[in-house]
Design a protein around this motif. Structure first.
Motif, PDB file in Angstrom:
ATOM      1  N   UNK A 131       0.833  -1.018  -0.089  1.00  0.00           N
ATOM      2  CA  UNK A 131       0.377  -0.075   0.258  1.00  0.00           C
ATOM      3  C   UNK A 131       1.094   1.111  -0.108  1.00  0.00           C
ATOM      4  N   UNK A 132       0.423   2.276  -1.017  1.00  0.00           N
ATOM      5  CA  UNK A 132       0.936   3.222  -1.187  1.00  0.00           C
ATOM      6  C   UNK A 132       1.237   4.489   0.083  1.00  0.00           C
ATOM      7  N   UNK A 133       2.041   4.089   1.440  1.00  0.00           N
ATOM      8  CA  UNK A 133       1.978   5.394   1.924  1.00  0.00           C
ATOM      9  C   UNK A 133       2.732   6.796   2.383  1.00  0.00           C
ATOM     10  N   UNK A 153      -3.490   8.989  13.008  1.00  0.00           N
ATOM     11  CA  UNK A 153      -3.990   7.982  14.313  1.00  0.00           C
ATOM     12  C   UNK A 153      -4.140   5.944  14.074  1.00  0.00           C
ATOM     13  N   UNK A 154      -4.687   6.302  12.737  1.00  0.00           N
ATOM     14  CA  UNK A 154      -4.632   4.743  11.765  1.00  0.00           C
ATOM     15  C   UNK A 154      -3.236   4.040  11.496  1.00  0.00           C
ATOM     16  N   UNK A 155      -3.244   5.323  11.510  1.00  0.00           N
ATOM     17  CA  UNK A 155      -1.243   4.722  11.061  1.00  0.00           C
ATOM     18  C   UNK A 155      -0.547   4.458  11.950  1.00  0.00           C
ATOM     19  N   UNK A 156      -0.491   4.828  13.255  1.00  0.00           N
ATOM     20  CA  UNK A 156       0.142   4.756  14.613  1.00  0.00           C
ATOM     21  C   UNK A 156      -0.182   3.574  15.223  1.00  0.00           C
ATOM     22  N   UNK A 157      -1.469   3.226  14.574  1.00  0.00           N
ATOM     23  CA  UNK A 157      -2.480   1.746  14.853  1.00  0.00           C
ATOM     24  C   UNK A 157      -1.378   0.253  14.285  1.00  0.00           C
ATOM     25  N   UNK A 158      -1.019   0.363  13.003  1.00  0.00           N
ATOM     26  CA  UNK A 158      -1.300   0.041  12.022  1.00  0.00           C
ATOM     27  C   UNK A 158      -1.538  -0.766  11.411  1.00  0.00           C
ATOM     28  N   UNK A 210      -8.369   0.524  27.541  1.00  0.00           N
ATOM     29  CA  UNK A 210      -9.768  -0.883  27.503  1.00  0.00           C
ATOM     30  C   UNK A 210      -8.492  -1.547  27.026  1.00  0.00           C
ATOM     31  N   UNK A 211      -8.664  -2.780  27.116  1.00  0.00           N
ATOM     32  CA  UNK A 211      -8.612  -4.267  26.447  1.00  0.00           C
ATOM     33  C   UNK A 211      -9.053  -4.379  24.896  1.00  0.00           C
ATOM     34  N   UNK A 212      -9.766  -3.696  24.752  1.00  0.00           N
ATOM     35  CA  UNK A 212      -9.955  -3.240  23.092  1.00  0.00           C
ATOM     36  C   UNK A 212      -9.490  -2.595  22.251  1.00  0.00           C
ATOM     37  N   UNK A 213      -9.264  -3.612  20.853  1.00  0.00           N
ATOM     38  CA  UNK A 213      -8.434  -2.920  20.155  1.00  0.00           C
ATOM     39  C   UNK A 213      -9.223  -2.414  19.038  1.00  0.00           C
ATOM     40  N   UNK A 214      -8.874  -1.057  18.530  1.00  0.00           N
ATOM     41  CA  UNK A 214      -9.563  -0.329  17.694  1.00  0.00           C
ATOM     42  C   UNK A 214      -9.276  -1.373  15.848  1.00  0.00           C
ATOM     43  N   UNK A 261     -10.882  -1.208  11.422  1.00  0.00           N
ATOM     44  CA  UNK A 261     -10.258   0.315  10.191  1.00  0.00           C
ATOM     45  C   UNK A 261     -11.866   0.487  10.261  1.00  0.00           C
ATOM     46  N   UNK A 262     -13.356  -0.640  10.546  1.00  0.00           N
ATOM     47  CA  UNK A 262     -14.451   0.630  10.699  1.00  0.00           C
ATOM     48  C   UNK A 262     -14.358   1.544  11.965  1.00  0.00           C
ATOM     49  N   UNK A 263     -13.533   1.494  12.993  1.00  0.00           N
ATOM     50  CA  UNK A 263     -13.287   2.676  14.031  1.00  0.00           C
ATOM     51  C   UNK A 263     -12.891   3.789  13.520  1.00  0.00           C
ATOM     52  N   UNK A 264     -11.629   3.656  12.767  1.00  0.00           N
ATOM     53  CA  UNK A 264     -10.893   4.695  12.276  1.00  0.00           C
ATOM     54  C   UNK A 264     -12.551   5.392  11.087  1.00  0.00           C
ATOM     55  N   UNK A 265     -12.703   3.961  10.557  1.00  0.00           N
ATOM     56  CA  UNK A 265     -13.541   4.633   8.671  1.00  0.00           C
ATOM     57  C   UNK A 265     -14.358   5.204   9.372  1.00  0.00           C
ATOM     58  N   UNK A 266     -15.469   5.423  10.767  1.00  0.00           N
ATOM     59  CA  UNK A 266     -16.369   5.803  10.556  1.00  0.00           C
ATOM     60  C   UNK A 266     -16.612   7.544  10.765  1.00  0.00           C
ATOM     61  N   UNK A 267     -15.046   7.681  12.351  1.00  0.00           N
ATOM     62  CA  UNK A 267     -15.140   8.865  12.705  1.00  0.00           C
ATOM     63  C   UNK A 267     -14.235  10.351  11.912  1.00  0.00           C
ATOM     64  N   UNK A 268     -13.620   9.238  10.644  1.00  0.00           N
ATOM     65  CA  UNK A 268     -12.972  10.644   9.754  1.00  0.00           C
ATOM     66  C   UNK A 268     -14.175  10.443   8.561  1.00  0.00           C
ATOM     67  N   UNK A 269     -15.977   9.702   8.468  1.00  0.00           N
ATOM     68  CA  UNK A 269     -16.258   9.541   7.142  1.00  0.00           C
ATOM     69  C   UNK A 269     -17.095  10.781   8.485  1.00  0.00           C
ATOM     70  N   UNK A 270     -17.305  10.623   8.874  1.00  0.00           N
ATOM     71  CA  UNK A 270     -18.494  11.699  10.206  1.00  0.00           C
ATOM     72  C   UNK A 270     -17.505  13.165  10.265  1.00  0.00           C
ATOM     73  N   UNK A 271     -16.338  13.431  10.213  1.00  0.00           N
ATOM     74  CA  UNK A 271     -15.436  15.056  10.116  1.00  0.00           C
ATOM     75  C   UNK A 271     -15.741  15.181   8.416  1.00  0.00           C
TER      76      UNK A 271
END
Length: 481
Positions: free
Chosen positions: A3-5, A266-271, A235-239, A241-251
């Motif tokens: 993927x082109x970073x 932030x998405x990149x930092x979470x790999x 938390x013990x929960x891991x985000x 792709x839906x986590x980041x897509x949902x927020x980016x789409x809303x913004x």
């Protein structure tokens, strides 16, 4: 290829390269990238055959279930109540069919009949009260704005002996977020969120965080979004792709590009690798803000990635170039899509019609419309609406009126949105006689206007008053993309 970073390094790195600009030249030979899967060296085993067989059986069973539910829905009428129909099929209808019925009745705004199905279920021998049934019903009620009914079902669930879990609370949170008073709803759902964290059985999961993050991003509550991300990190929960897509789409839909790009970082930092939804929402968000250099760079990154463009990718670029009156670039996107062997959908044609309308090329828009009419496609009301809107946008109200009254000759029936479109246009142009004629035809066709219909018409009327500087609404809704 990896993927082109460029897309994921930082917002400032989204710069347009000269080789991409040159690709928009009409004399350039466009290169279509093909993605060839590597030959698999895996051996077929009995286990693989068994898994495929189970999947095929499951898909077959699901198709049969949907056929039965469609049959049930077709038999529902005033003469034969729903419960009576269910009694006829009592030997075959089971819980999975009732779940599908909830969905179909909800789509048809028949939420009261969902309760009839639920009561019928409770009388059957096979019925066992569980959270899944209540979660589904609460979700349906929430989508229809029936928050009180969702709350009643939540109480009913606890009275039946079921213990709520995260899925039930997620459904309840979603139900509250469908209410009109968003400020009150956001306060309420945070209360549920805190309550969940205090119960071991109901600990928030990734779905909980995804719902809340998107809701607060939609309301532009940046501080609360950041607080939720911080809570998620601890938390013990891991985000996902839906986590980041949902927020980016809303913004992005709110035009908050800087905030959207911070989530991308932030998405990149979470790999977390972007998917096609990520690329599409970035392309659409940049396009709507007319930040075309970033939009084009994102498209270039998509073409270098393992993902493939989809029709919404091209539709978004076409319509946003059109709004900026960049006809050549919009036409290039359409040609590129065809070169890559993508078949345009009716939405693509609607985007092309609107694009030419924005650019003032009414005759070309009409040519595209007639191409759709002459094809073997069934003409949709939305396509008719696009052509009518182009006429009204360019001050050709009489042409719009003529097309409207000749619609039956094109094998298409205007719907409520057609009348609303023309009502707003005629009102704004102070065409009183046409408004009266339109209302009479609307009554003859059995179209009943709702409150929103007249509110939007009043907005159009207000926008033509002296001193009014209110910008007109976008002519193309996001669901066309």
């Amino acid at each position: 290829m990896a993927i082109d970073y460029y897309l994921l390094t930082s917002p400032s790195s989204l710069r347009l390269s000269s080789d991409f600009i040159s690709s928009f030249s009409p004399n350039t030979n466009h290169i279509s990238l093909r993605f060839s899967p590597k030959p698999s060296s895996a051996r077929i085993t009995c286990g693989a055959i068994s898994s495929k067989r189970k999947l095929a059986e499951r898909e077959s069973a699901e198709r049969e279930n949907r056929v039965l539910v469609r049959n049930l829905m077709s038999r529902i009428s005033d003469r034969e109540p729903l419960v009576k129909t269910l009694d006829k099929y009592v030997k075959v209808v089971r819980c999975e069919h009732c779940f599908l019925l909830f969905e179909e009745l909800g789509k048809s705004d028949k939420w009261l009949q969902c309760l009839e199905v639920f009561r019928w279920m409770q009388k059957q021998r096979w019925y066992i009260a569980d959270n899944g049934v209540y979660s589904k019903l609460i979700s349906v009620m929430g989508k229809k704005g029936q928050t009180r009914m969702a709350m009643w079902l939540f109480s009913e669930m606890k009275n039946s002996g079921c213990r709520p879990d995260a899925s039930v609370y997620n459904a309840l949170i979603t139900a509250h977020l469908h209410t009109r008073d968003k400020a009150k709803a956001l306060e309420k759902v945070l209360g549920y969120f805190d309550k969940m964290k205090g119960m071991e059985r109901c600990q928030p999961n990734v779905v909980t965080y995804n719902i809340l993050l998107r809701a607060f991003a939609q309301s532009g509550k940046v501080d609360q979004v950041n607080a939720l991300f911080k809570d998620l990190d601890m938390s013990a929960v891991s985000p996902d792709v839906y986590t980041f897509n949902g927020v980016m789409d809303a913004y992005g839909k709110n035009g908050m590009i800087k905030e959207m790009e911070s989530v991308l970082t932030r998405m990149r930092s979470n790999e977390c690798k972007p998917d096609i939804i990520t690329f599409n929402l970035l392309i659409d968000s940049y396009g709507k803000k007319q930040e075309f250099e970033k939009m084009e760079q994102t498209f270039k990154s998509l073409m270098r990635s393992k993902e493939k463009p989809t029709l919404p990718t091209f539709n978004s670029m076409i319509i946003n170039y059109g709004k900026a009156r960049l006809r050549d670039k919009a036409e290039w996107v359409f040609e590129k899509m065809n070169d890559m062997n993508y078949a345009p959908s009716f939405i693509t044609y609607e985007c092309m019609i609107m694009m030419y309308g924005y650019c003032g090329s009414v005759s070309r828009a009409r040519e595209v419309f007639e191409e759709v009419v002459e094809s073997e496609r069934v003409l949709k009301a939305s396509t008719l609406n696009a052509m009518l809107e182009v006429y009204c946008l360019n001050g050709l109200h009489m042409e719009a009126d003529k097309l409207f009254y000749n619609a039956s000759g094109f094998r298409v029936h205007p719907d409520a949105s057609t009348y609303k479109l023309l009502y707003k246009a005629y009102t704004k142009a102070d065409m009183k006689e046409h408004v009266q004629m339109l209302m009479k035809k609307m009554e003859r066709d059995g179209i009943v206007p709702n409150k929103r219909f007249f509110l939007e018409a009043l907005e159009a009327f207000g926008s033509r008053l002296p001193g009014s500087s209110k910008p007109r609404d976008d002519l193309v809704e996001s669901n066309r993309l």
